[in-house]
Write a protein that holds these residues in place. Structure first.
Motif, PDB file in Angstrom:
ATOM      1  N   PHE A 231      -7.804  -7.986  -5.050  1.00  0.00           N
ATOM      2  CA  PHE A 231      -6.521  -8.430  -5.603  1.00  0.00           C
ATOM      3  C   PHE A 231      -5.963  -9.713  -4.983  1.00  0.00           C
ATOM      4  O   PHE A 231      -5.053 -10.315  -5.549  1.00  0.00           O
ATOM      5  N   THR A 232      -6.470 -10.128  -3.826  1.00  0.00           N
ATOM      6  CA  THR A 232      -5.940 -11.278  -3.076  1.00  0.00           C
ATOM      7  C   THR A 232      -4.405 -11.356  -3.149  1.00  0.00           C
ATOM      8  O   THR A 232      -3.846 -12.342  -3.637  1.00  0.00           O
ATOM      9  N   PRO A 233      -3.726 -10.313  -2.671  1.00  0.00           N
ATOM     10  CA  PRO A 233      -2.264 -10.288  -2.795  1.00  0.00           C
ATOM     11  C   PRO A 233      -1.585 -11.274  -1.844  1.00  0.00           C
ATOM     12  O   PRO A 233      -2.158 -11.675  -0.826  1.00  0.00           O
ATOM     13  N   GLU A 234      -0.358 -11.646  -2.195  1.00  0.00           N
ATOM     14  CA  GLU A 234       0.469 -12.435  -1.282  1.00  0.00           C
ATOM     15  C   GLU A 234       1.030 -11.563  -0.174  1.00  0.00           C
ATOM     16  O   GLU A 234       1.301 -12.034   0.932  1.00  0.00           O
ATOM     17  N   MET A 235       1.234 -10.287  -0.481  1.00  0.00           N
ATOM     18  CA  MET A 235       1.889  -9.382   0.461  1.00  0.00           C
ATOM     19  C   MET A 235       1.345  -7.970   0.278  1.00  0.00           C
ATOM     20  O   MET A 235       1.060  -7.543  -0.848  1.00  0.00           O
ATOM     21  N   ILE A 236       1.205  -7.258   1.393  1.00  0.00           N
ATOM     22  CA  ILE A 236       0.941  -5.819   1.371  1.00  0.00           C
ATOM     23  C   ILE A 236       2.116  -5.146   2.066  1.00  0.00           C
ATOM     24  O   ILE A 236       2.428  -5.450   3.222  1.00  0.00           O
ATOM     25  N   ILE A 237       2.769  -4.253   1.334  1.00  0.00           N
ATOM     26  CA  ILE A 237       3.945  -3.560   1.850  1.00  0.00           C
ATOM     27  C   ILE A 237       3.538  -2.138   2.229  1.00  0.00           C
ATOM     28  O   ILE A 237       2.920  -1.426   1.434  1.00  0.00           O
ATOM     29  N   LEU A 238       3.884  -1.735   3.432  1.00  0.00           N
ATOM     30  CA  LEU A 238       3.531  -0.408   3.927  1.00  0.00           C
ATOM     31  C   LEU A 238       4.760   0.491   3.920  1.00  0.00           C
ATOM     32  O   LEU A 238       5.773   0.186   4.556  1.00  0.00           O
ATOM     33  N   GLY A 239       4.677   1.589   3.172  1.00  0.00           N
ATOM     34  CA  GLY A 239       5.753   2.560   3.125  1.00  0.00           C
ATOM     35  C   GLY A 239       5.251   3.930   3.547  1.00  0.00           C
ATOM     36  O   GLY A 239       4.132   4.080   4.034  1.00  0.00           O
ATOM     37  N   GLY A 240       6.086   4.948   3.345  1.00  0.00           N
ATOM     38  CA  GLY A 240       5.723   6.303   3.764  1.00  0.00           C
ATOM     39  C   GLY A 240       6.063   6.544   5.219  1.00  0.00           C
ATOM     40  O   GLY A 240       6.325   5.618   5.991  1.00  0.00           O
ATOM     41  N   GLY A 241       6.066   7.823   5.604  1.00  0.00           N
ATOM     42  CA  GLY A 241       6.511   8.207   6.938  1.00  0.00           C
ATOM     43  C   GLY A 241       5.748   7.572   8.077  1.00  0.00           C
ATOM     44  O   GLY A 241       6.327   7.245   9.129  1.00  0.00           O
ATOM     45  N   ILE A 242       4.444   7.378   7.914  1.00  0.00           N
ATOM     46  CA  ILE A 242       3.628   6.829   9.004  1.00  0.00           C
ATOM     47  C   ILE A 242       4.024   5.392   9.318  1.00  0.00           C
ATOM     48  O   ILE A 242       3.883   4.941  10.467  1.00  0.00           O
ATOM     49  N   SER A 243       4.579   4.684   8.340  1.00  0.00           N
ATOM     50  CA  SER A 243       4.953   3.282   8.571  1.00  0.00           C
ATOM     51  C   SER A 243       6.034   3.134   9.637  1.00  0.00           C
ATOM     52  O   SER A 243       6.241   2.039  10.158  1.00  0.00           O
ATOM     53  N   ALA A 244       6.706   4.238   9.991  1.00  0.00           N
ATOM     54  CA  ALA A 244       7.714   4.192  11.059  1.00  0.00           C
ATOM     55  C   ALA A 244       7.103   3.766  12.391  1.00  0.00           C
ATOM     56  O   ALA A 244       7.803   3.245  13.265  1.00  0.00           O
ATOM     57  N   SER A 245       5.806   3.981  12.550  1.00  0.00           N
ATOM     58  CA  SER A 245       5.116   3.615  13.795  1.00  0.00           C
ATOM     59  C   SER A 245       4.307   2.336  13.638  1.00  0.00           C
ATOM     60  O   SER A 245       3.395   2.072  14.437  1.00  0.00           O
ATOM     61  N   SER A 246       4.647   1.520  12.645  1.00  0.00           N
ATOM     62  CA  SER A 246       3.830   0.337  12.334  1.00  0.00           C
ATOM     63  C   SER A 246       3.742  -0.651  13.491  1.00  0.00           C
ATOM     64  O   SER A 246       2.766  -1.398  13.598  1.00  0.00           O
ATOM     65  N   GLU A 247       4.745  -0.674  14.366  1.00  0.00           N
ATOM     66  CA  GLU A 247       4.684  -1.609  15.505  1.00  0.00           C
ATOM     67  C   GLU A 247       3.466  -1.347  16.376  1.00  0.00           C
ATOM     68  O   GLU A 247       2.970  -2.259  17.056  1.00  0.00           O
ATOM     69  N   PHE A 248       2.958  -0.118  16.351  1.00  0.00           N
ATOM     70  CA  PHE A 248       1.820   0.233  17.202  1.00  0.00           C
ATOM     71  C   PHE A 248       0.469   0.028  16.525  1.00  0.00           C
ATOM     72  O   PHE A 248      -0.545  -0.051  17.211  1.00  0.00           O
TER      73      PHE A 248
END
Length: 299
Positions: A231-248
């Protein structure tokens, strides 16, 4: 002032929002999902909620996000996960008959993607993917500003692509799907801990928890690699409960993508967290309704 209504149908609650055509939330209400959640009872509850939100008769259409696939016409709920007795339910027809408003359906992940593209993290982008990291791994594909659902409405099952052909079995019939490694159960299987607990440990500086999240990031990055090449997207957005720990895990995911994906296929690609939280599905359902109005006017 004209408005549209977005409905997010869940196993425990039905959320409804009334939105102006430029995306301002004018009213919002949540009601319990009837138990047992039979099609007739749920359709009645949705219609009552719509009629309550439309007391001033300014609403022009209704969009509904459901927890499962819809048919290619976006009118029939093929299956609804965690609801009782849902199989080929003509939900749009039922709601239209009870409200007098044109109604359209899509699955909840697609609605969340539309919501983030309209009023959330992707509002200034035309080509993006939403990945929901939760009980399963869901997704939505936005191409040239439009939701892509494929020939029969079933495209965008991003969590079911193969990550490891010899991996654990998936309910879809696949083995080693993206979902088997990056969902809540995937985190539990690999780390032995719930993602919430693993996140708390990482926040406290636990080295083992941080290492598990880095492994998770590598797996996530590897799964996203296939999607980026397609898809060569401009952006990938991460949602859902696990995304709360995305900094790690986000740094490890980005590093894996940079290692695996040619620069020409990831020009200006940005990975980011979703912004709308639990309202994304409702907002996206309202966007469905807005597009329904546009299609009626165009025809």
């Amino acid at each position: 002032m004209s408005a549209v209504i977005g409905i997010d149908l869940g196993g425990t609650a039905i959320k409804g929002g009334k939105f102006s055509l430029d995306g301002i939330c004018l009213a919002e209400k949540s009601v319990p999902t009837p138990q047992p959640s039979t099609p007739t009872a749920v359709a009645e509850a949705i219609a009552n909620l719509v009629n309550e939100l439309n007391q001033d008769r300014t609403c022009k259409a209704v969009g509904i996000g459901i927890p499962g696939p819809v048919d290619g016409s976006a009118r029939i709920a093929k299956v609804a996960i965690n609801l009782n007795g849902w199989q080929d339910v003509s939900l749009a027809d039922w709601v239209e008959a009870k409200t007098g408003l044109p109604t359209t359906l899509n699955n909840d992940a697609n609605c969340a993607g539309l919501g983030e593209a309209w009023l959330g993290a992707g509002r200034d982008r035309q080509n993006l993917l939403l990945i929901t990291l939760g009980t399963g791994v869901g997704g939505a594909v936005i191409l040239n500003g439009q939701l892509f659902t494929g020939h029969y409405g079933a495209a965008g099952e991003l969590g079911l692509i193969t990550l490891n052909p010899d991996g654990p079995p998936c309910n879809s019939g696949n083995n080693g799907s993206f979902e088997q490694y990056c969902s809540i159960n995937g985190v539990k299987r690999i780390s032995g801990k719930d993602p919430g607990e693993l996140g708390q440990l990482a926040q406290a500086g636990d080295a083992e928890a941080i290492a598990h999240w880095q492994t998770y990031g590598k797996l996530l990055g590897a799964g996203l690699t296939s999607l980026i090449y397609i898809f060569t997207p401009e952006m990938i957005i991460l949602g859902g409960g696990i995304s709360a720990s995305s900094e790690f895990f986000l740094p490890a995911a980005i590093a894996e993508i940079e290692r695996r994906v040619l620069p020409s296929s990831r020009v200006d690609l940005k990975l980011t967290k979703a912004q709308l939280g639990n309202n994304a599905g409702m907002v996206g359902a309202a966007k469905l309704a807005l597009e329904k109005i546009s299609n009626i006017l165009d025809n």
